[in-house]
Design a protein around this motif. Structure first.
Motif, short mmCIF file in Angstrom:
data_model
loop_
_atom_site.label_atom_id
_atom_site.label_comp_id
_atom_site.label_asym_id
_atom_site.label_seq_id
_atom_site.Cartn_x
_atom_site.Cartn_y
_atom_site.Cartn_z
N GLU A 71 21.43 -61.77 67.26
CA GLU A 71 21.38 -61.02 66.00
C GLU A 71 21.05 -61.92 64.82
O GLU A 71 20.29 -61.54 63.93
CB GLU A 71 22.72 -60.29 65.76
CG GLU A 71 23.00 -59.14 66.71
CD GLU A 71 21.94 -58.05 66.67
OE1 GLU A 71 21.49 -57.69 65.58
OE2 GLU A 71 21.54 -57.58 67.76
N ILE A 72 21.64 -63.13 64.83
CA ILE A 72 21.40 -64.06 63.72
C ILE A 72 19.91 -64.46 63.69
O ILE A 72 19.27 -64.42 62.63
CB ILE A 72 22.31 -65.32 63.84
CG1 ILE A 72 23.76 -64.94 63.55
CG2 ILE A 72 21.86 -66.42 62.86
CD1 ILE A 72 24.77 -66.03 63.84
N ILE A 73 19.36 -64.81 64.86
CA ILE A 73 17.94 -65.20 64.93
C ILE A 73 17.03 -64.05 64.49
O ILE A 73 16.12 -64.21 63.68
CB ILE A 73 17.56 -65.69 66.35
CG1 ILE A 73 18.32 -66.97 66.67
CG2 ILE A 73 16.06 -65.93 66.49
CD1 ILE A 73 18.25 -67.40 68.13
N LEU A 74 17.34 -62.86 65.02
CA LEU A 74 16.53 -61.67 64.72
C LEU A 74 16.55 -61.35 63.23
O LEU A 74 15.50 -61.16 62.60
CB LEU A 74 17.09 -60.50 65.52
CG LEU A 74 16.18 -59.31 65.72
CD1 LEU A 74 15.06 -59.68 66.67
CD2 LEU A 74 16.96 -58.13 66.30
N ASN A 75 17.77 -61.34 62.66
CA ASN A 75 17.88 -61.01 61.23
C ASN A 75 17.27 -62.10 60.36
O ASN A 75 16.73 -61.80 59.29
CB ASN A 75 19.35 -60.78 60.85
CG ASN A 75 19.85 -59.47 61.45
OD1 ASN A 75 19.05 -58.59 61.74
ND2 ASN A 75 21.14 -59.37 61.67
N GLY A 76 17.36 -63.36 60.82
CA GLY A 76 16.72 -64.46 60.09
C GLY A 76 15.22 -64.24 60.00
O GLY A 76 14.62 -64.38 58.93
N LEU A 77 14.62 -63.86 61.14
CA LEU A 77 13.17 -63.60 61.18
C LEU A 77 12.81 -62.43 60.27
O LEU A 77 11.82 -62.50 59.52
CB LEU A 77 12.73 -63.28 62.61
CG LEU A 77 12.51 -64.48 63.54
CD1 LEU A 77 12.26 -64.00 64.97
CD2 LEU A 77 11.32 -65.32 63.08
N ILE A 78 13.63 -61.37 60.33
CA ILE A 78 13.35 -60.18 59.48
C ILE A 78 13.44 -60.56 58.00
O ILE A 78 12.60 -60.17 57.19
CB ILE A 78 14.34 -59.03 59.82
CG1 ILE A 78 14.14 -58.56 61.26
CG2 ILE A 78 14.14 -57.86 58.87
CD1 ILE A 78 15.20 -57.61 61.77
N LEU A 79 14.46 -61.38 57.66
CA LEU A 79 14.61 -61.78 56.26
C LEU A 79 13.43 -62.63 55.79
O LEU A 79 12.96 -62.46 54.66
CB LEU A 79 15.93 -62.56 56.08
CG LEU A 79 17.19 -61.68 56.02
CD1 LEU A 79 18.44 -62.53 56.09
CD2 LEU A 79 17.20 -60.85 54.74
N LEU A 80 12.96 -63.52 56.68
CA LEU A 80 11.80 -64.35 56.33
C LEU A 80 10.57 -63.47 56.09
O LEU A 80 9.84 -63.66 55.10
CB LEU A 80 11.49 -65.33 57.47
CG LEU A 80 12.27 -66.64 57.48
CD1 LEU A 80 11.93 -67.45 58.72
CD2 LEU A 80 11.92 -67.46 56.23
#
Lengths: 93, 322
Positions: A71-80
């Motif tokens: 979830e952290i990796i996924l949300n990081g990508l979405i935020l970027l």
């Protein structure tokens, strides 16, 4: 009567994301011509993905360590990606 | 005249040679049908989706330009579907065959045969242009197939011991998680987010993409089983004829009158002259339809499409429409 607890399953979340992504794709490619509107649409889709992720985390607590990492990796990508869309929207406007 | 014949043949011939190769692979017992079925699944899930992904990712073209074509194809498919269904329901005595017959008259193998033809005609840009049609056909064909087969369900599958029941939610899930639709969405998201894929990734996906069309054509050929031609041959022939010639005779002139030219008219011709996909047999089996009719129509329509498509492209080229 006992109140049923709402749980957003991984499967339901994936389906909502896929259908919304498909709609976003069609709207972006076929109906919108203004670049700012296109970026706003993508920002909207990113927000939806983040909200669904948050809802998934909250309704499926406690998550496993591996799931939290995903979830952290996924949300990081979405935020970027979202930051990229906001930046482009500002430039185009 | 000779030039037009050479043009039409050069588009259609390579595709059908590959299909024939697939047929010969089974006939000469180099590989078994089960192995080819598995290769087909591998090809559909990974190679074809990689192909669609790479074409969309590499290109700057947009499907926005093909919107009028999409609307025309949607309306044409819905109208012909409704008319065929009404006529089939009134004329076919064996009610179990009605849904399968209707499915055999409208369902085209656009994802494999169609994309291959468009690629032969217009290269990578053509495939990107046709991606909107691809998304539309995947969703529309599956939805219409379920719609026309649901009212006529019966245990008619002769080569399946236990016909499986179809539930609506998993079916909707299957439609939207179709690897090709996921590939389109992924390519779009990667492209708009501005991500640059590393060389290793593009090279690997590129390898899979390159083998997609040839391999999928070979698997179509390997799935042609002439032993399955049985049951209502007349009905299957009628369905295959409507699919490859009947609809094309009506719809292609309408598309010309509507002003479609070049690649647009070629896509209309390809969509309405290509044969049934193997998914139509799978659908007939899972919806308890007339499996023999579906299998026979699949073989006949694939064979007929060689002539129908060559003829359509030849006429369009001769009239200077493409």
């Amino acid at each position: 009567m006992e109140k049923r607890k709402f749980i957003l399953s991984q499967e339901s979340r994936d389906m909502i994301i896929i259908v919304c992504a498909l709609l976003t794709y069609l709207t972006h490619e076929a109906f919108l011509e203004d670049e700012v509107q296109k970026m706003l649409l993508l920002i909207g889709f990113s927000i939806l993905a983040l909200v669904l992720s948050l809802l998934y985390i909250l309704t499926n607590r406690p998550l496993k360590r591996k799931e939290i990492k995903t979830e952290i990796i996924l949300n990081g990508l979405i935020l970027l990606a979202m930051a990229n869309f906001i930046y482009k929207a500002i430039i185009f406007s | 005249m000779l030039q037009n014949i050479i043009f039409a043949t050069s588009v259609v011939f390579p595709t059908f040679v590959m299909i024939f190769l697939g047929y010969m692979v089974i006939k000469s017992k180099i590989l078994t049908r089960e192995t080819m079925d598995r290769i087909g699944r591998l090809c559909f899930t990974y190679c074809l989706s990689s192909h669609v992904f790479m074409e969309l990712f590499d290109s700057d073209a947009s499907i926005g330009d093909s919107m009028p074509l999409l609307i025309f194809l949607l309306i044409a498919t819905l109208i012909t579907f409704t008319i065929t269904w009404i006529i089939a329901a009134k004329t076919i005595k064996n009610k179990n065959s009605v849904g399968t017959f209707v499915q055999a008259t409208f369902r085209s193998s656009f994802t494999v045969l169609g994309l291959s033809m468009v690629g032969n005609l217009a290269g990578n840009d053509g495939i990107v242009y046709a991606s909107g049609v691809l998304v539309m056909t995947v969703i529309l064909y599956n939805t219409l197939a379920v719609l026309c087969m649901s009212p006529y369900r019966a245990n008619a599958c002769t080569d399946s011991a236990q016909p499986q029941s179809v539930r609506l939610i998993p079916l909707i899930k299957d439609i939207f998680t179709n690897p090709l639709i996921v590939a389109v969405i992924l390519a779009f998201l990667v492209k708009v987010s501005g991500l640059k894929l590393p060389y290793i990734a593009t090279q690997t996906v590129g390898y899979m993409s390159d083998m997609a069309i040839p391999l999928s054509l070979i698997t179509i050929g390997s799935s042609l089983d002439f032993g399955r031609i049985k049951g209502q041959l007349g009905l299957a022939f009628t369905a295959a004829f409507i699919k490859t010639f009947g609809l094309a005779i009506v719809i292609i002139p309408l598309a010309v009158f509507a002003g479609f030219r070049d690649l647009d008219i070629a896509i209309v011709a390809i969509l309405f002259t290509t044969g049934n996909p193997s998914a139509s047999f799978v659908m007939a089996k899972s919806m308890d339809g007339d499996c023999d009719l579906a299998a026979t129509a699949l073989v006949l329509s694939t064979l007929m499409s060689i002539f129908a498509l060559t003829l359509a492209l030849y006429i369009l080229r001769s009239l200077g429409l493409m």
